[in-house]
Motif scaffolding. Structure first.
Motif, short mmCIF file in Angstrom:
data_model
loop_
_atom_site.label_atom_id
_atom_site.label_comp_id
_atom_site.label_asym_id
_atom_site.label_seq_id
_atom_site.Cartn_x
_atom_site.Cartn_y
_atom_site.Cartn_z
N LYS A 130 0.83 -1.21 0.00
CA LYS A 130 0.00 0.00 0.00
C LYS A 130 0.87 1.26 0.00
N HIS A 131 1.93 1.23 0.79
CA HIS A 131 2.80 2.40 0.92
C HIS A 131 3.48 2.75 -0.41
N LEU A 132 3.91 1.75 -1.14
CA LEU A 132 4.62 1.99 -2.41
C LEU A 132 3.72 2.67 -3.44
N GLN A 133 2.43 2.56 -3.27
CA GLN A 133 1.52 3.23 -4.20
C GLN A 133 1.67 4.74 -4.13
N ASN A 134 2.17 5.24 -3.00
CA ASN A 134 2.44 6.69 -2.89
C ASN A 134 3.52 7.14 -3.86
N TYR A 135 4.37 6.20 -4.29
CA TYR A 135 5.43 6.50 -5.26
C TYR A 135 5.02 6.08 -6.67
N GLN A 136 3.74 5.73 -6.85
CA GLN A 136 3.23 5.22 -8.13
C GLN A 136 3.84 3.88 -8.49
N VAL A 137 4.12 3.09 -7.46
CA VAL A 137 4.62 1.72 -7.65
C VAL A 137 3.51 0.76 -7.24
N TYR A 246 15.74 -3.89 -26.59
CA TYR A 246 16.96 -4.70 -26.64
C TYR A 246 17.04 -5.73 -25.51
N ASP A 247 15.90 -6.02 -24.88
CA ASP A 247 15.82 -7.07 -23.87
C ASP A 247 16.82 -6.84 -22.74
N VAL A 248 16.75 -5.65 -22.15
CA VAL A 248 17.60 -5.27 -21.02
C VAL A 248 16.70 -4.96 -19.82
N TYR A 249 17.08 -5.44 -18.65
CA TYR A 249 16.35 -5.09 -17.43
C TYR A 249 16.92 -3.79 -16.85
N ILE A 250 16.09 -3.11 -16.07
CA ILE A 250 16.52 -1.87 -15.41
C ILE A 250 16.43 -2.07 -13.90
N LEU A 251 17.52 -1.78 -13.21
CA LEU A 251 17.51 -1.78 -11.75
C LEU A 251 17.45 -0.32 -11.31
N GLU A 252 16.27 0.10 -10.87
CA GLU A 252 16.01 1.50 -10.52
C GLU A 252 16.19 1.71 -9.02
N ASP A 253 17.24 2.43 -8.65
CA ASP A 253 17.53 2.73 -7.24
C ASP A 253 16.89 4.08 -6.91
N ASP A 254 15.77 4.03 -6.21
CA ASP A 254 15.00 5.25 -5.91
C ASP A 254 15.18 5.61 -4.43
N TYR A 255 16.43 5.80 -4.04
CA TYR A 255 16.79 5.89 -2.63
C TYR A 255 16.26 7.13 -1.91
N LEU A 256 15.99 8.23 -2.65
CA LEU A 256 15.54 9.46 -1.99
C LEU A 256 14.18 9.93 -2.49
N SER A 257 13.35 8.99 -2.89
CA SER A 257 12.02 9.36 -3.40
C SER A 257 11.22 10.15 -2.37
N SER A 263 5.46 16.11 -7.38
CA SER A 263 4.54 14.96 -7.40
C SER A 263 4.43 14.33 -8.79
N ARG A 264 4.91 15.03 -9.82
CA ARG A 264 4.83 14.50 -11.18
C ARG A 264 6.07 13.69 -11.55
N ASN A 265 7.06 13.67 -10.67
CA ASN A 265 8.32 12.99 -10.97
C ASN A 265 8.22 11.51 -10.59
N ASP A 266 7.49 10.75 -11.40
CA ASP A 266 7.26 9.33 -11.11
C ASP A 266 8.47 8.48 -11.49
N PRO A 267 8.62 7.33 -10.84
CA PRO A 267 9.74 6.45 -11.17
C PRO A 267 9.55 5.76 -12.52
#
Length: 442
Positions: A130-137, A246-257, A263-267
């Motif tokens: 539920k909490h991650l939804q605040n970050y649009q996750v 190109y079939d690449v995964y992304i590891l997104e480090d959102d340490y200071l969200s 509020s428009r700066n979504d991950p």
């Protein structure tokens, strides 16, 4: 007098009465916790304050020791630390979280007599969903795993076999220095793509994706460490499009969200429709770094394998910090604390910007985000770090060597990394003016 203050005074009195000598090991954290009938966290807080005052020092896996008189005098309290990534202990919610730990000890006491769930405490998993939804996750509970800090998640992902069958990891250059050290420790083939004040070259990114066998791209889109800047939404969309192509995964480090005021700066994760992005969220920067607790949101295809690796490395993340975080979020303390921290760091960065607006950009060009911990400054000439850093240190300005954030340590560089995580406005003013005047007179 609270127990934390009593411990500080107790250690100082031991030294003053010469009951402990220079270089002598101090009482263990456990023994002091027993003596003062308090939690280990209270003792750690007391020792950390004494260490910050340069009264004691720590030796990893050994303990704490008394600093010599000479050393204590040399290490002046007036030093300005632009080097640390640790948050300001004076504004962190220690007392509130301590209360949650006490509650967790009672609420989850039966869990302490057995091994916990590898994925994490079930109630915390649901709270995080539920909490991650605040970050649009938006994700399923089965995609979330609680880890012992973000570095554990990175270590596991580095060792996993990904569905794309690729083996090379791409990082921004520069990037978080601990990421580089972790990849070197695992002997993983790693390549970099240059990131500057304006981001990365997206054409160059496509060529790398096309020509190299990139397993995943480790990326810090928001408040980059050490540059300080963030990607625009258009840049995030293009990076994701190329990763899908190109079939690449992304590891997104959102340490200071949590510090972002936009509020428009979504991950990037919020844009992903192909299960391509791994989302990493640490809680150390806004709680207590020593807790070592983070969450990773995985593509469903990776979750079972990730859990297997975690199970055989540490079984599960410590129950008490998980339980305390669950309580801390649900009782509204997290939200109140984040609101306060967001205001403090935004004000600090605004104040710093007002100082740097008077700088001649041909001397130092500052890249200042609207909030966060980090910013960087660019010199028109290559910087001789082995000369400049010691000279500034003698003036009481402590900077981190940004070369540690690059894959190639011997390349010519012209950036200085500044962290304001533990500095007040007066220190910001004095420190930034000292740095600017130093370069002005070169």
């Amino acid at each position: 007098m609270n127990k934390y203050t009593s411990i500080v005074d107790y250690i100082r009195n031991l030294a003053q009465e010469k009951k402990i000598k220079t270089g002598q090991k101090l009482p263990s954290i456990r023994s002091l916790a027993d003596k003062f009938q308090c939690s280990k966290l209270t003792v750690i807080r007391a020792y950390k304050e004494l260490e910050q005052d340069h009264f004691i020092y720590s030796v990893p896996k050994s303990g704490y020791y008394l600093v010599s008189k000479h050393k204590e005098e040399d290490l002046s309290k007036s030093n300005i630390y632009f080097s640390t990534v640790l948050p300001d202990m004076n504004i962190l919610p220690y007392d509130e979280f301590h209360h949650c730990l006490d509650q967790a000890m009672e609420k989850y006491k039966m869990h302490l007599f057995s091994y916990g769930e590898t994925r994490g405490l079930p109630s915390l998993i649901e709270t995080l969903r539920k909490h991650l939804q605040n970050y649009q996750v938006f994700c399923k509970p089965t995609q979330i795993v609680v880890t012992s800090g973000s570095q554990q998640a990175v270590s596991i992902l580095t060792n996993l076999q990904f569905p794309n069958g690729k083996n090379t990891i791409l990082v921004e250059n520069p990037t978080y220095d601990r990421m580089i050290k972790s990849l070197q420790l695992h002997s993983v083939r790693t390549i970099g793509i240059d990131r500057n004040f304006h981001g990365i070259d997206l054409n160059r990114l496509e060529r790398i994706f096309q020509e190299e066998d990139i397993k995943f791209f480790y990326i810090v889109p928001r408040f980059h460490n050490p540059i300080g800047s963030s990607y625009s939404m258009d840049e995030k969309k293009e990076i994701l499009r190329l990763a899908q192509k190109y079939d690449v995964y992304i590891l997104e480090d959102d340490y200071l969200s949590d510090l972002d005021t936009d509020s428009r700066n979504d991950p990037i994760y919020s844009l992903d429709t192909s299960d391509r992005v791994i989302y990493l969220k640490t809680f150390s920067k806004i709680l207590l770094p020593g807790l070592r607790i983070a969450a990773v949101v995985l593509p469903e295809i990776l979750a079972p394998q990730f859990l297997t690796y975690k199970q055989w490395t540490d079984i599960h993340t410590s129950i008490l910090p998980q339980g305390a975080l669950d309580i801390y979020i649900n009782n509204g303390m997290f939200k109140r604390s984040v609101t306060r921290l967001r205001r403090i760091y935004e004000n600090r960065m605004d104040y710093l910007k007002s100082i740097c607006n008077n700088f001649n950009r041909e001397v130092l060009d500052a890249n200042i985000p609207h909030t966060g911990f980090f910013l960087s400054m660019k010199s028109p000439k290559p910087i001789q770090y082995d000369v400049i850093l010691p000279e500034l240190a003698r003036k009481g300005i402590i900077l981190k060597d940004i070369r540690e954030s690059y894959l190639e340590k011997n390349r010519e560089m012209n950036l200085i990394k500044i962290s304001i995580s533990k500095t007040d406005n007066q220190q910001i003013k004095d420190g930034m003016l000292s740095i600017y005047n130093y370069f002005l007179n070169q």
